[in-house]
Design an enzyme around this catalytic site. Structure first.
Site, PDB file in Angstrom:
ATOM      1  N   CYS A 262      56.279  11.991  18.357  1.00 33.97           N
ATOM      2  CA  CYS A 262      55.709  11.580  17.070  1.00 33.97           C
ATOM      3  C   CYS A 262      55.883  12.744  16.103  1.00 33.97           C
ATOM      4  O   CYS A 262      56.673  13.653  16.359  1.00 33.97           O
ATOM      5  CB  CYS A 262      54.251  11.131  17.218  1.00 33.97           C
ATOM      6  SG  CYS A 262      53.068  12.419  17.646  1.00 33.97           S
TER       7      CYS A 262
ATOM      8  N   ARG B 163      49.760  10.053  18.494  1.00 30.70           N
ATOM      9  CA  ARG B 163      50.504   8.965  19.111  1.00 30.70           C
ATOM     10  C   ARG B 163      51.240   9.357  20.381  1.00 30.70           C
ATOM     11  O   ARG B 163      51.114   8.693  21.415  1.00 30.70           O
ATOM     12  CB  ARG B 163      51.499   8.364  18.108  1.00 30.70           C
ATOM     13  CG  ARG B 163      50.827   7.731  16.919  1.00 30.70           C
ATOM     14  CD  ARG B 163      51.826   7.348  15.857  1.00 30.70           C
ATOM     15  NE  ARG B 163      52.423   8.531  15.242  1.00 30.70           N
ATOM     16  CZ  ARG B 163      53.413   8.497  14.369  1.00 30.70           C
ATOM     17  NH1 ARG B 163      53.960   7.344  14.036  1.00 30.70           N
ATOM     18  NH2 ARG B 163      53.888   9.605  13.831  1.00 30.70           N
TER      19      ARG B 163
ATOM     20  N   ASP C  55      50.988   6.015  12.241  1.00 32.52           N
ATOM     21  CA  ASP C  55      50.299   7.289  12.432  1.00 32.52           C
ATOM     22  C   ASP C  55      48.828   7.117  12.034  1.00 32.52           C
ATOM     23  O   ASP C  55      48.527   6.858  10.867  1.00 32.52           O
ATOM     24  CB  ASP C  55      50.959   8.368  11.579  1.00 32.52           C
ATOM     25  CG  ASP C  55      50.458   9.758  11.904  1.00 32.52           C
ATOM     26  OD1 ASP C  55      49.412   9.890  12.596  1.00 32.52           O
ATOM     27  OD2 ASP C  55      51.108  10.728  11.479  1.00 32.52           O
TER      28      ASP C  55
END
Length: 159
Positions: free
Chosen positions: A8, A14, A123
């Site tokens: 990420c 994440r 996100d």
């Protein structure tokens, strides 16, 4: 067995969440190694976002207490067979760093998933706790629909 790197932006939400979930099922998914990194991670290693840790714990997962964020390194493209980005911006960052000689397959984590209404994991960092729950939903959906080990090479598109 496949060596997987999940990526990420900063490696705080994440990708560590996906790492924890996939590690818990690695053997049954045909994964010999599961790790995570960030294309834009700070040089100073940090703990995972507390909201990510909390969302994992609520569903029975955990990260090792020693876990710390890290930036994608050139050798990641040699050490991992499959590198999956959480969104297209991260994917572009990976492709910009990918050595020409790399044999690692690079793609999107949610590639090929249907019925989710999206192909990127959003996100949650600047959002609310609900955003972390949605990320967990997407990660668990991906794991439930994980390709058989023999089909991994065909499933995730190499870009």
């Amino acid at each position: 067995m496949t060596r997987l790197l999940l990526v990420c932006a900063a490696n705080l939400c994440r990708s560590p969440m996906a790492e924890a979930v996939l590690r818990s099922r690695a053997a049954s998914l045909g994964l010999s190694e599961v790790a995570s990194a960030g294309v834009f991670a700070a040089s100073k290693r940090q703990e995972a976002d507390r909201r990510a840790v909390q969302a994992l714990a609520q569903r029975g997962y955990s990260l090792d207490r020693r876990w710390r964020s890290r930036r994608v390194r050139p050798d990641d493209f040699d050490q991992h067979d499959l590198i999956l980005a959480m969104d297209r911006e991260v994917l572009r960052g990976l492709l910009a760093q990918r050595p020409a000689r790399s044999l690692a397959r690079v793609g999107l984590f949610l590639h090929g998933m249907t019925g989710l209404g999206r192909d990127e994991v959003p996100d949650p960092y600047f959002g609310t706790t609900e955003g972390f729950e949605r990320v967990m939903d997407l990660i668990e959906a991906r794991v439930l629909a994980w390709p058989r080990p023999a089909d991994l090479d065909r499933h995730f598109l190499d870009v």
